[in-house]
Design a protein around this motif. Structure first.
Motif, PDB file in Angstrom:
ATOM      1  N   ALA A  63       0.950  -1.322   0.409  1.00 55.37           N
ATOM      2  CA  ALA A  63      -0.118  -0.440  -0.001  1.00 55.37           C
ATOM      3  C   ALA A  63       1.077   1.188   0.004  1.00 55.37           C
ATOM      4  O   ALA A  63       0.293   2.503  -0.471  1.00 55.37           O
ATOM      5  CB  ALA A  63      -0.951   0.160   1.518  1.00 55.37           C
ATOM      6  N   ASN A  64       2.167   1.273  -0.173  1.00 57.40           N
ATOM      7  CA  ASN A  64       3.025   2.764   0.728  1.00 57.40           C
ATOM      8  C   ASN A  64       4.120   2.051  -1.378  1.00 57.40           C
ATOM      9  O   ASN A  64       5.615   3.080  -0.356  1.00 57.40           O
ATOM     10  CB  ASN A  64       3.702   2.893   1.699  1.00 57.40           C
ATOM     11  N   ARG A  65       4.103   0.924  -1.542  1.00 57.24           N
ATOM     12  CA  ARG A  65       4.729   1.827  -2.649  1.00 57.24           C
ATOM     13  C   ARG A  65       5.062   2.879  -3.584  1.00 57.24           C
ATOM     14  O   ARG A  65       5.839   3.154  -3.686  1.00 57.24           O
ATOM     15  CB  ARG A  65       4.030   0.679  -3.907  1.00 57.24           C
ATOM     16  N   LYS A  66       4.018   3.525  -4.189  1.00 57.32           N
ATOM     17  CA  LYS A  66       3.751   4.591  -5.079  1.00 57.32           C
ATOM     18  C   LYS A  66       4.530   5.460  -3.214  1.00 57.32           C
ATOM     19  O   LYS A  66       4.558   6.644  -4.457  1.00 57.32           O
ATOM     20  CB  LYS A  66       2.277   4.284  -5.554  1.00 57.32           C
ATOM     21  N   ALA A  67       3.929   5.298  -2.997  1.00 61.57           N
ATOM     22  CA  ALA A  67       4.724   7.069  -2.063  1.00 61.57           C
ATOM     23  C   ALA A  67       6.024   6.919  -1.776  1.00 61.57           C
ATOM     24  O   ALA A  67       6.699   7.873  -2.131  1.00 61.57           O
ATOM     25  CB  ALA A  67       4.044   6.798  -0.474  1.00 61.57           C
ATOM     26  N   ALA A  68       6.476   5.565  -1.354  1.00 61.49           N
ATOM     27  CA  ALA A  68       8.141   5.338  -1.889  1.00 61.49           C
ATOM     28  C   ALA A  68       9.169   5.739  -3.076  1.00 61.49           C
ATOM     29  O   ALA A  68       9.359   6.343  -2.325  1.00 61.49           O
ATOM     30  CB  ALA A  68       8.254   4.006  -0.602  1.00 61.49           C
ATOM     31  N   ALA A  69       8.487   5.547  -4.279  1.00 64.48           N
ATOM     32  CA  ALA A  69       8.172   5.873  -5.797  1.00 64.48           C
ATOM     33  C   ALA A  69       8.827   7.464  -5.753  1.00 64.48           C
ATOM     34  O   ALA A  69       9.941   7.662  -5.854  1.00 64.48           O
ATOM     35  CB  ALA A  69       8.291   4.636  -6.606  1.00 64.48           C
ATOM     36  N   SER A  70       7.646   7.805  -4.892  1.00 67.61           N
ATOM     37  CA  SER A  70       7.935   9.753  -4.661  1.00 67.61           C
ATOM     38  C   SER A  70       8.877  10.066  -4.412  1.00 67.61           C
ATOM     39  O   SER A  70       9.201  11.140  -4.717  1.00 67.61           O
ATOM     40  CB  SER A  70       6.425   9.576  -4.528  1.00 67.61           C
ATOM     41  N   LEU A  71       9.229   9.321  -2.984  1.00 73.46           N
ATOM     42  CA  LEU A  71       9.597  10.279  -2.029  1.00 73.46           C
ATOM     43  C   LEU A  71      11.130   9.539  -2.908  1.00 73.46           C
ATOM     44  O   LEU A  71      11.931  11.041  -2.255  1.00 73.46           O
ATOM     45  CB  LEU A  71       9.500   9.428  -0.631  1.00 73.46           C
ATOM     46  N   VAL A  72      12.281   8.499  -3.549  1.00 69.78           N
ATOM     47  CA  VAL A  72      13.006   8.651  -4.087  1.00 69.78           C
ATOM     48  C   VAL A  72      13.580   9.643  -5.099  1.00 69.78           C
ATOM     49  O   VAL A  72      14.324  10.535  -5.010  1.00 69.78           O
ATOM     50  CB  VAL A  72      12.835   7.400  -4.926  1.00 69.78           C
TER      51      VAL A  72
END
Length: 341
Positions: free
Chosen positions: A325-334
């Motif tokens: 559920a947090n994959r997209k948020a992590a990718a955006s932070l990268v």
């Protein structure tokens, strides 16, 4: 404008579908799409066929299987998708090519932490994201993931791209635990400690530690075992390092999955479920552990001796579904912190 790549993919789908339809017409067969290398998993399928009399037809690819299944639609011959990492598992669910696995066996054997709450996937083995530490330059034997942002590691960390699915899952786990603001701060700290621009793969992280370019590399558990046991050329990279099982503060080691999904339009659904249930059997779990150097999800199955040599794994209790559920948020932070720049 005609998209030649789409046409080529469609042609491949039609060819594949027609070949599978002829095979799957008979009873007692199951069609598997997989991201695992055929040579690594064929012994499993051979054993399944021997135990059940069900023939396994396999298509292996390095990418695009979810899109292929979507393009095939209701005519897809796929019964089971066998894949690695919660990233690819979640992608298959998101594109709508799976259905719930309704199995008392799977529900009983696979801990809820390693199953989709809606039943669309189940883990069949685990891998951990760990530290390859220099034997010469790293004296401590415990490291936390939080500590990777500590300035004491400045210029000492090697890692592959932050957008790679393995790192995305780790970063998503951090985000799930601490929220986006703290995850961003942590990622900036880790980036500041990198010895070089993120590149290569997990094996190359060990290579660069061995070469003295960094003191610690980030990698999956099985790569070190493969280098030390199966690859004479890369064995020196493993010999120059040791594996440390890091943990979250107050938690455990981040783990990811090899997972299995039931295709939405499975023409051999019953056989597909039989295969899924067999993959979590004691026999299959032991084979998976020994041949792929991964951790069994089933309790009571012996861990491969090389992997066991890392120390006792204490998986972090964070449900894998929360990582997804947090994959997209992590990718955006990268991207936001310029991690790969």
């Amino acid at each position: 404008m005609i998209n030649l790549r789409v046409l080529a993919a469609s042609a491949a789908v039609l060819s594949l579908t027609s070949s599978f339809v002829s095979k799957a017409a008979a009873n007692g067969e199951v069609n598997v799409y997989t991201y695992r290398e055929t040579k690594l998993i064929q012994p499993l399928f051979d054993a399944f066929s021997k135990d059940t009399g069900i023939k396994v037809n396999v298509v292996s690819a390095s990418s695009g299987l979810e899109q292929r299944m979507k393009a095939e639609g209701a005519n897809s011959p796929a019964d089971v998708l066998l894949t690695v990492d919660i990233g690819r598992i979640d992608e298959a669910v998101q594109v709508g090519v799976t259905q719930p696995i309704k199995s008392e066996v799977v529900d009983k054997v696979v801990p809820a932490q390693y199953r989709d709450p809606d039943g669309h996937w189940a883990g069949i083995s685990m891998r951990a994201r760990v530290i390859y530490a220099s034997k010469d330059r790293v004296k401590q034997d415990k490291i936390t993931y939080e500590e990777l942002a500590d300035p004491k590691w400045k210029g000492k960390i090697c890692i592959r791209s932050g957008q790679h699915i393995y790192n995305n899952a780790l970063f998503a786990a951090y985000t799930a635990k601490y929220g986006e603001a703290k995850a961003e701060e942590w990622l900036r700290g880790v980036k500041a400690n990198l010895a070089q621009k993120p590149s290569g793969g997990d094996r190359e992280a060990a290579r660069d530690v061995a070469a003295g370019k960094c003191d610690i590399g980030i990698g999956n558990t099985y790569y070190w075992a493969l280098m030390i046991n199966n690859d004479p050329e890369k064995k020196p990279w493993a010999e120059a390092t040791r594996v440390i099982l890091p943990t979250f503060e107050g938690g455990g080691t981040h783990v990811n999955l090899s997972g299995v999904l039931l295709a939405k339009h499975a023409p051999n659904k019953a056989e597909g479920i039989k295969l899924i249930e067999w993959l979590v059997s004691e026999r299959a779990q032991q084979m998976y552990a020994d041949q792929n150097y991964e951790y069994p999800v089933r309790d009571g199955v012996a861990i491969n001796s090389t992997i066991a040599g890392y120390g006792k794994l204490g998986p972090d209790p964070l449900p894998i579904a929360r990582i997804a559920a947090n994959r997209k948020a992590a990718a955006s932070l990268v991207d936001k912190v310029g991690f790969d720049n």
